[in-house]
Design a protein around this motif. Sequence first.
Motif, PDB file in Angstrom:
ATOM      1  N   ILE A   3      66.584  37.823   1.653  1.00 45.31           N
ATOM      2  CA  ILE A   3      66.544  38.738   2.794  1.00 45.31           C
ATOM      3  C   ILE A   3      65.272  39.568   2.684  1.00 45.31           C
ATOM      4  O   ILE A   3      65.095  40.304   1.718  1.00 45.31           O
ATOM      5  CB  ILE A   3      67.772  39.659   2.817  1.00 45.31           C
ATOM      6  CG1 ILE A   3      69.048  38.828   2.922  1.00 45.31           C
ATOM      7  CG2 ILE A   3      67.678  40.658   3.955  1.00 45.31           C
ATOM      8  CD1 ILE A   3      70.315  39.635   2.774  1.00 45.31           C
ATOM      9  N   PRO A   4      64.372  39.428   3.647  1.00 40.78           N
ATOM     10  CA  PRO A   4      63.134  40.207   3.576  1.00 40.78           C
ATOM     11  C   PRO A   4      63.397  41.687   3.848  1.00 40.78           C
ATOM     12  O   PRO A   4      64.137  42.047   4.758  1.00 40.78           O
ATOM     13  CB  PRO A   4      62.255  39.588   4.659  1.00 40.78           C
ATOM     14  CG  PRO A   4      63.209  39.000   5.635  1.00 40.78           C
ATOM     15  CD  PRO A   4      64.414  38.572   4.823  1.00 40.78           C
ATOM     16  N   MET A   5      62.801  42.535   3.025  1.00 40.93           N
ATOM     17  CA  MET A   5      62.947  43.968   3.222  1.00 40.93           C
ATOM     18  C   MET A   5      61.585  44.610   3.048  1.00 40.93           C
ATOM     19  O   MET A   5      61.041  44.668   1.953  1.00 40.93           O
ATOM     20  CB  MET A   5      63.936  44.557   2.218  1.00 40.93           C
ATOM     21  CG  MET A   5      64.237  46.014   2.449  1.00 40.93           C
ATOM     22  SD  MET A   5      65.656  46.496   1.486  1.00 40.93           S
ATOM     23  CE  MET A   5      65.645  48.243   1.779  1.00 40.93           C
ATOM     24  N   GLY A   6      61.059  45.074   4.143  1.00 36.29           N
ATOM     25  CA  GLY A   6      59.749  45.699   4.119  1.00 36.29           C
ATOM     26  C   GLY A   6      59.845  47.208   4.021  1.00 36.29           C
ATOM     27  O   GLY A   6      60.905  47.779   3.749  1.00 36.29           O
ATOM     28  N   ARG A   7      58.732  47.847   4.233  1.00 41.02           N
ATOM     29  CA  ARG A   7      58.667  49.310   4.129  1.00 41.02           C
ATOM     30  C   ARG A   7      59.548  49.980   5.182  1.00 41.02           C
ATOM     31  O   ARG A   7      60.248  50.942   4.900  1.00 41.02           O
ATOM     32  CB  ARG A   7      57.219  49.751   4.298  1.00 41.02           C
ATOM     33  CG  ARG A   7      57.058  51.257   4.167  1.00 41.02           C
ATOM     34  CD  ARG A   7      55.626  51.664   4.308  1.00 41.02           C
ATOM     35  NE  ARG A   7      54.849  51.028   3.237  1.00 41.02           N
ATOM     36  CZ  ARG A   7      53.545  51.170   3.100  1.00 41.02           C
ATOM     37  NH1 ARG A   7      52.864  51.910   3.953  1.00 41.02           N
ATOM     38  NH2 ARG A   7      52.914  50.584   2.121  1.00 41.02           N
ATOM     39  N   LYS A   8      59.522  49.448   6.409  1.00 48.35           N
ATOM     40  CA  LYS A   8      60.314  50.046   7.487  1.00 48.35           C
ATOM     41  C   LYS A   8      61.814  49.974   7.178  1.00 48.35           C
ATOM     42  O   LYS A   8      62.539  50.948   7.363  1.00 48.35           O
ATOM     43  CB  LYS A   8      60.019  49.337   8.805  1.00 48.35           C
ATOM     44  CG  LYS A   8      60.753  49.928   9.987  1.00 48.35           C
ATOM     45  CD  LYS A   8      60.392  49.229  11.278  1.00 48.35           C
ATOM     46  CE  LYS A   8      61.155  49.822  12.433  1.00 48.35           C
ATOM     47  NZ  LYS A   8      60.865  49.163  13.692  1.00 48.35           N
ATOM     48  N   GLN A   9      62.263  48.828   6.691  1.00 48.08           N
ATOM     49  CA  GLN A   9      63.680  48.675   6.364  1.00 48.08           C
ATOM     50  C   GLN A   9      64.079  49.578   5.190  1.00 48.08           C
ATOM     51  O   GLN A   9      65.178  50.125   5.165  1.00 48.08           O
ATOM     52  CB  GLN A   9      64.005  47.212   6.033  1.00 48.08           C
ATOM     53  CG  GLN A   9      64.000  46.299   7.228  1.00 48.08           C
ATOM     54  CD  GLN A   9      62.600  45.852   7.625  1.00 48.08           C
ATOM     55  OE1 GLN A   9      61.651  45.975   6.869  1.00 48.08           O
ATOM     56  NE2 GLN A   9      62.483  45.334   8.841  1.00 48.08           N
ATOM     57  N   ALA A  10      63.186  49.763   4.236  1.00 47.07           N
ATOM     58  CA  ALA A  10      63.466  50.652   3.107  1.00 47.07           C
ATOM     59  C   ALA A  10      63.591  52.098   3.580  1.00 47.07           C
ATOM     60  O   ALA A  10      64.453  52.846   3.105  1.00 47.07           O
ATOM     61  CB  ALA A  10      62.372  50.528   2.051  1.00 47.07           C
ATOM     62  N   GLU A  11      62.742  52.510   4.509  1.00 36.78           N
ATOM     63  CA  GLU A  11      62.828  53.866   5.054  1.00 36.78           C
ATOM     64  C   GLU A  11      64.133  54.068   5.821  1.00 36.78           C
ATOM     65  O   GLU A  11      64.769  55.121   5.715  1.00 36.78           O
ATOM     66  CB  GLU A  11      61.632  54.148   5.960  1.00 36.78           C
ATOM     67  CG  GLU A  11      60.318  54.272   5.216  1.00 36.78           C
ATOM     68  CD  GLU A  11      59.125  54.393   6.148  1.00 36.78           C
ATOM     69  OE1 GLU A  11      59.316  54.386   7.391  1.00 36.78           O
ATOM     70  OE2 GLU A  11      57.997  54.473   5.632  1.00 36.78           O
ATOM     71  N   TRP A  16      69.891  56.310   5.959  1.00 39.95           N
ATOM     72  CA  TRP A  16      71.326  56.076   6.122  1.00 39.95           C
ATOM     73  C   TRP A  16      72.106  56.269   4.832  1.00 39.95           C
ATOM     74  O   TRP A  16      73.342  56.252   4.848  1.00 39.95           O
ATOM     75  CB  TRP A  16      71.569  54.653   6.638  1.00 39.95           C
ATOM     76  CG  TRP A  16      71.313  54.536   8.100  1.00 39.95           C
ATOM     77  CD1 TRP A  16      70.153  54.185   8.711  1.00 39.95           C
ATOM     78  CD2 TRP A  16      72.244  54.795   9.150  1.00 39.95           C
ATOM     79  NE1 TRP A  16      70.307  54.194  10.060  1.00 39.95           N
ATOM     80  CE2 TRP A  16      71.583  54.572  10.366  1.00 39.95           C
ATOM     81  CE3 TRP A  16      73.573  55.197   9.176  1.00 39.95           C
ATOM     82  CZ2 TRP A  16      72.204  54.734  11.585  1.00 39.95           C
ATOM     83  CZ3 TRP A  16      74.188  55.353  10.402  1.00 39.95           C
ATOM     84  CH2 TRP A  16      73.508  55.125  11.586  1.00 39.95           C
ATOM     85  N   ALA A  17      71.457  56.464   3.698  1.00 40.83           N
ATOM     86  CA  ALA A  17      72.145  56.532   2.410  1.00 40.83           C
ATOM     87  C   ALA A  17      73.137  57.692   2.350  1.00 40.83           C
ATOM     88  O   ALA A  17      74.270  57.535   1.872  1.00 40.83           O
ATOM     89  CB  ALA A  17      71.128  56.641   1.283  1.00 40.83           C
ATOM     90  N   THR A  18      72.753  58.867   2.827  1.00 42.19           N
ATOM     91  CA  THR A  18      73.643  60.025   2.781  1.00 42.19           C
ATOM     92  C   THR A  18      74.880  59.806   3.649  1.00 42.19           C
ATOM     93  O   THR A  18      76.008  60.095   3.229  1.00 42.19           O
ATOM     94  CB  THR A  18      72.897  61.286   3.251  1.00 42.19           C
ATOM     95  OG1 THR A  18      71.713  61.438   2.471  1.00 42.19           O
ATOM     96  CG2 THR A  18      73.758  62.512   3.094  1.00 42.19           C
ATOM     97  N   SER A  19      74.675  59.289   4.847  1.00 37.44           N
ATOM     98  CA  SER A  19      75.814  59.027   5.733  1.00 37.44           C
ATOM     99  C   SER A  19      76.736  57.963   5.150  1.00 37.44           C
ATOM    100  O   SER A  19      77.966  58.101   5.208  1.00 37.44           O
ATOM    101  CB  SER A  19      75.316  58.569   7.099  1.00 37.44           C
ATOM    102  OG  SER A  19      74.593  59.585   7.723  1.00 37.44           O
ATOM    103  N   ALA A  20      76.159  56.928   4.579  1.00 41.76           N
ATOM    104  CA  ALA A  20      76.970  55.869   3.984  1.00 41.76           C
ATOM    105  C   ALA A  20      77.782  56.398   2.806  1.00 41.76           C
ATOM    106  O   ALA A  20      78.957  56.041   2.644  1.00 41.76           O
ATOM    107  CB  ALA A  20      76.079  54.715   3.532  1.00 41.76           C
ATOM    108  N   ALA A  21      77.203  57.270   2.000  1.00 42.10           N
ATOM    109  CA  ALA A  21      77.926  57.854   0.872  1.00 42.10           C
ATOM    110  C   ALA A  21      79.066  58.750   1.361  1.00 42.10           C
ATOM    111  O   ALA A  21      80.162  58.734   0.791  1.00 42.10           O
ATOM    112  CB  ALA A  21      76.970  58.645  -0.007  1.00 42.10           C
ATOM    113  N   ALA A  22      78.820  59.521   2.404  1.00 42.55           N
ATOM    114  CA  ALA A  22      79.863  60.401   2.940  1.00 42.55           C
ATOM    115  C   ALA A  22      81.020  59.587   3.518  1.00 42.55           C
ATOM    116  O   ALA A  22      82.198  59.903   3.282  1.00 42.55           O
ATOM    117  CB  ALA A  22      79.273  61.320   4.011  1.00 42.55           C
TER     118      ALA A  22
END
Length: 55
Positions: A3-11, A16-22
Motif C-alpha cells: 500500500i503506497p503511503m506518501g507524505r500527504k497520507q502520512a499527514e 486522524w490519530a487523536t480522533s481514532a484513539a478517542a
Amino acid sequence: MRIPMGRKQAEQAAQWATSAAAYGAAAALVGCYLTDWKVIVAYIPFYGSKFDKKE
C-alpha cells in the motif's frame, strides 16, 4: 501487494490519530459496560460499586 503511503497520507493519518484513539477508548469502555467484565469494570467509578464484596 504494497500500500503506497506518501507524505500527504502520512499527514492525514497524523491528523486522524487523536480522533481514532478517542473513538477506540470509547468503544472499549462501551464493550466493558455491555459485557460486564468484572476484572475491568470494578475500577470504573460509581459503576464498579456494584461489585463490592458483602460477604
